[in-house]
Design an enzyme around this catalytic site. Sequence first.
Site, PDB file in Angstrom:
ATOM      1  N   CYS A  71      30.761  80.807  50.661  1.00  0.00           N
ATOM      2  CA  CYS A  71      29.344  80.650  50.333  1.00  0.00           C
ATOM      3  C   CYS A  71      28.625  79.945  51.491  1.00  0.00           C
ATOM      4  O   CYS A  71      29.269  79.386  52.367  1.00  0.00           O
ATOM      5  CB  CYS A  71      29.190  79.867  49.042  1.00  0.00           C
ATOM      6  SG  CYS A  71      29.941  78.235  49.123  1.00  0.00           S
TER       7      CYS A  71
ATOM      8  N   CYS B  70      29.678  76.442  52.273  1.00  0.00           N
ATOM      9  CA  CYS B  70      30.994  76.307  52.903  1.00  0.00           C
ATOM     10  C   CYS B  70      30.872  76.528  54.402  1.00  0.00           C
ATOM     11  O   CYS B  70      31.526  75.862  55.200  1.00  0.00           O
ATOM     12  CB  CYS B  70      31.978  77.321  52.313  1.00  0.00           C
ATOM     13  SG  CYS B  70      31.971  77.379  50.527  1.00  0.00           S
TER      14      CYS B  70
END
Lengths: 325, 78
Positions: free
Chosen positions: B12, B15
Amino acid sequence: MFNWIQRIADWLVYDVLNLSKEQHLTEALNFFIYDTTKILILLFIVIFFMGIVNSYFPIDKVKNYLSRKKLYGLEYFIASLFGVVTPFCSCSSVPLFIGFVRGGIPLGVTFSFLITSPLVNEVAIGLFIGLFGIKTTIIYVVTGVLLGTIAGIILQNLKLERYLTPWVKEVLANAQRDQDAFQSEKLTFKQRLPIIWTEVIKILKGIIPYVIVGIAIGGLMHGYIPEGFFEKYMNKDNLFAVPIATILAVPMYSNASGILPVVQVLVAKGIPLGTAIAFMMGVVGLSLPEAMLLKKVMTLKLITIFFTVVTLCIIFSGFLFNILL
Amino acid sequence: MTKVIKILGTGCPKCKSMTNVVQEVVTANQIDATIEKVEDIMEIMKFNVLRTPALVIDEEITIKGRVPSKEEVLALLK
């Protein structure tokens, strides 16, 4: 409470920019400055407050609480309530789901949490207070929590474990009501504050453009759509309005910050509040990207059942709103 | 001793920004460390995290569910 913002807006528009009163564009600009400032302040307060709650009440604690306690049916409601205070990032949905399943938390309870978490979040609450007022916000939050609770109970009773992907079934078989030791951050409030602050600023930065664009579009619509325009097509007697609004909303993946100001104008122009809230819940609560992520843990059939049950619950609460309000 | 840094996350945006922050800190301060991105959900679940991204330094989870500041990462690596 917000009179002072109105005064600042007046001062900016009439004195600093020296625009003349009672002109269409001037009034629109005044309204825009007032609305944006008010909503951003409310968003800041709500996000900050939720940040504090979440810092002391992290998801690990919630999970341990739910897997430890026998709550005799109340666990759906509690999971749903926890969903409100936990900020939800769709990228966390898979680890969260597995963590809950592994902790021996029933599937339905996990669903209760998964439904409420995106549905009633800090951004939606802040925007709701600013756009619709406290009363509507409370109704929205209560409905969201109850919807999560009820949908969770329904899903539990459908016995859906067999539709999990094989590796999740394996996790489920080895589930135990254990206390996962987690490294909690033992910090004082003073140490937590900068972390919370950074988060708040980050969230605000992410949504400010959407809020501004949303309010600007709303403002323009406000000026050009005649009063009561939608009443003809989408009044309370039209039984199809709520289902159509909800079903249109589900595949839409817009964040609440952009779409809520527009919805507020639609309500002002005659769309019943229940229909609008059903639409909102469809946009915020269910989304295709979330479904794609959940494919790692659920079969397509389970995702379809999950989305269908939640959609039906949303449609039902839309009707309920239209009757009650 | 070389530090082993693992970044847990399913890919994501958060991240990715955590990876960037950690990478910058390691390069800027010439820290002796290896950075590994753990994207496989099974592997992630071994660490028992509920929220991603998570930062693991020498098998110890230090940060969960948020993107840390550079100063914070530097403090953790020292």
